[in-house]
Write a protein that holds these residues in place. Structure first.
Motif, mmCIF file in Angstrom:
data_model
loop_
_atom_site.group_PDB
_atom_site.id
_atom_site.type_symbol
_atom_site.label_atom_id
_atom_site.label_comp_id
_atom_site.label_asym_id
_atom_site.label_seq_id
_atom_site.Cartn_x
_atom_site.Cartn_y
_atom_site.Cartn_z
ATOM 1 N N GLY B 187 41.696 -67.474 10.799
ATOM 2 C CA GLY B 187 41.634 -68.421 11.917
ATOM 3 C C GLY B 187 42.494 -68.062 13.116
ATOM 4 N N ASN B 188 43.154 -66.897 13.091
ATOM 5 C CA ASN B 188 44.034 -66.549 14.220
ATOM 6 C C ASN B 188 43.409 -65.540 15.184
ATOM 7 N N VAL B 189 42.168 -65.119 14.902
ATOM 8 C CA VAL B 189 41.474 -64.211 15.827
ATOM 9 C C VAL B 189 40.174 -64.880 16.251
ATOM 10 N N LEU B 190 39.995 -65.030 17.561
ATOM 11 C CA LEU B 190 38.767 -65.622 18.098
ATOM 12 C C LEU B 190 38.102 -64.626 19.041
ATOM 13 N N GLY B 191 36.814 -64.420 18.846
ATOM 14 C CA GLY B 191 36.031 -63.649 19.807
ATOM 15 C C GLY B 191 34.946 -64.535 20.361
ATOM 16 N N MET B 192 34.720 -64.462 21.672
ATOM 17 C CA MET B 192 33.672 -65.280 22.295
ATOM 18 C C MET B 192 33.109 -64.551 23.507
ATOM 19 N N MET B 193 31.812 -64.696 23.732
ATOM 20 C CA MET B 193 31.207 -64.065 24.905
ATOM 21 C C MET B 193 31.506 -64.833 26.197
ATOM 22 N N PRO B 194 31.464 -66.170 26.206
ATOM 23 C CA PRO B 194 31.752 -66.889 27.452
ATOM 24 C C PRO B 194 33.215 -66.694 27.888
ATOM 25 N N HIS B 195 33.434 -66.899 29.181
ATOM 26 C CA HIS B 195 34.744 -66.610 29.788
ATOM 27 C C HIS B 195 35.557 -67.879 30.061
ATOM 28 N N PRO B 196 36.403 -68.322 29.162
ATOM 29 C CA PRO B 196 37.208 -69.511 29.441
ATOM 30 C C PRO B 196 38.173 -69.302 30.607
ATOM 31 N N GLU B 197 38.599 -68.036 30.804
ATOM 32 C CA GLU B 197 39.559 -67.765 31.896
ATOM 33 C C GLU B 197 38.925 -67.927 33.272
ATOM 34 N N ARG B 198 37.595 -68.049 33.299
ATOM 35 C CA ARG B 198 36.907 -68.258 34.575
ATOM 36 C C ARG B 198 36.599 -69.729 34.809
ATOM 37 N N ALA B 199 37.197 -70.594 34.004
ATOM 38 C CA ALA B 199 36.952 -72.038 34.168
ATOM 39 C C ALA B 199 38.271 -72.770 33.944
ATOM 40 N N ILE B 200 39.259 -72.427 34.762
ATOM 41 C CA ILE B 200 40.567 -73.081 34.575
ATOM 42 C C ILE B 200 41.046 -73.867 35.788
ATOM 43 N N GLU B 201 40.361 -73.755 36.920
ATOM 44 C CA GLU B 201 40.753 -74.578 38.060
ATOM 45 C C GLU B 201 39.523 -75.035 38.832
ATOM 46 N N ALA B 202 39.711 -76.123 39.582
ATOM 47 C CA ALA B 202 38.559 -76.759 40.231
ATOM 48 C C ALA B 202 37.770 -75.768 41.087
ATOM 49 N N ASP B 203 38.470 -74.846 41.726
ATOM 50 C CA ASP B 203 37.780 -73.890 42.591
ATOM 51 C C ASP B 203 36.844 -72.955 41.809
#
Lengths: 77, 223
Positions: B187-203
């Motif tokens: 449970g300590n390694v996560l892989g994902m295709m979507p980019h959470p780092e591109r959805a962190i601020e309103a802009d």
């Protein structure tokens, strides 16, 4: 020593690339093409002393992804 | 908290990832190069960013997975350090054997670059505790090889063990069972295709990715 490694998708794995090529062949008017699978040919030039085990390991560690692919090693000369 | 972002030749989301970590944790992460033979001691979080490492030669992520620094990442993951791989980072983690399955060419053959709805499958993981199970979030994807494949037995095991972290809420790229992100068995390694780092601020057009970082950082001593 020249070695050819043929890497192909395992039979249960869908091949979108092969399907696209299949469509393109049909678009060109070729009939009777039942299926198309796209693979990869890797040519190696290795020392004559290279063991079969080493070649096998190269395939399993890097050249093929064993989750989705099979490989076949062919020694050319 | 001591975080690190690894850059491979061809990574192109490393700066976005570092920026997201800095903004959410309050501390800039270390920036590490793939050729480094060792990881610094005492890392609390390791991120493998998106991009096209080694030009996707051979298979996406295949070459980067054999980089010198990956030996250290594999060792750290084995000790329980949280590791996040996004997009190409996910491909690298599967190629390195840290996560099951493989990421193949999208079923529709096209590169997909848009924001997609994702369902958070569980809020029990290290990476999703700040979400609600079943919650649908909006996160961008940008990939050509995001079509998750694993054999049926592996898929059943992942589902049974609660290791499917995120699922596409609509068919996106042909992934088996619409899987968008998976966890390792610990449970300590996560892989994902979507980019959470591109959805962190309103802009960015949305902030649904923040909670992922907040979930991980909440378990670490921030400072």
């Amino acid at each position: 020593m020249k070695v050819r490694v043929f890497v192909s998708l395992k039979s249960g794995v869908l091949d979108p690339q092969g399907r696209a090529v299949h469509h393109a062949l049909e678009g060109l008017g070729f009939t009777g093409v039942e299926d198309v699978r796209v693979g990869r040919l890797i040519e190696l030039d290795v020392a004559d002393s290279t063991s079969d085990e080493a070649l096998d390991e190269m395939c399993r560690k890097l050249l093929a992804n064993m989750v989705i692919e099979n490989y076949r090693i062919e020694k050319v000369a | 908290m001591r975080a690190a972002v690894i850059t491979f030749p061809g990574s192109n989301c490393d700066r976005d990832m570092a920026d997201a970590i800095a903004k959410i944790s309050g501390r800039a992460p270390l920036r590490l190069w793939h050729g480094d033979a060792e990881l610094p001691d005492g890392l609390d979080f390791i991120a493998l960013p998106g991009g096209f490492s080694y030009g996707d030669y051979l298979r996406s992520g295949a070459m980067a997975a054999k980089s010198p620094i990956m030996r250290g990442v594999i060792a750290a993951a084995g000790k329980g350090v949280p590791v996040l791989g996004v997009c190409n980072g996910f491909q690298v983690l599967t190629e390195a054997g840290l996560l099951p399955g493989a990421l193949m060419r999208n079923a529709g053959q096209t590169f997909i670059c848009r924001t997609v709805p994702l369902r958070v499958e569980s809020s029990q993981s290290l990476f999703t505790s700040r979400y609600q199970a079943g919650q649908v979030i909006q996160v961008p994807v940008a990939h050509h090889d995001g079509n998750f494949f694993a054999d049926e037995a592996t898929l059943d095991r992942l589902e049974g063990e609660g290791r499917v972290a995120f699922r596409y809420a609509e068919p996106t790229n042909g992934s088996q069972r619409d899987i968008a992100g998976v966890l390792n068995d610990a449970g300590n390694v996560l892989g994902m295709m979507p980019h959470p780092e591109r959805a962190i601020e309103a802009d960015h057009g949305g902030t649904d990715g923040r909670a992922l970082f907040e979930s991980v950082f909440a378990t670490l001593s921030v400072g």
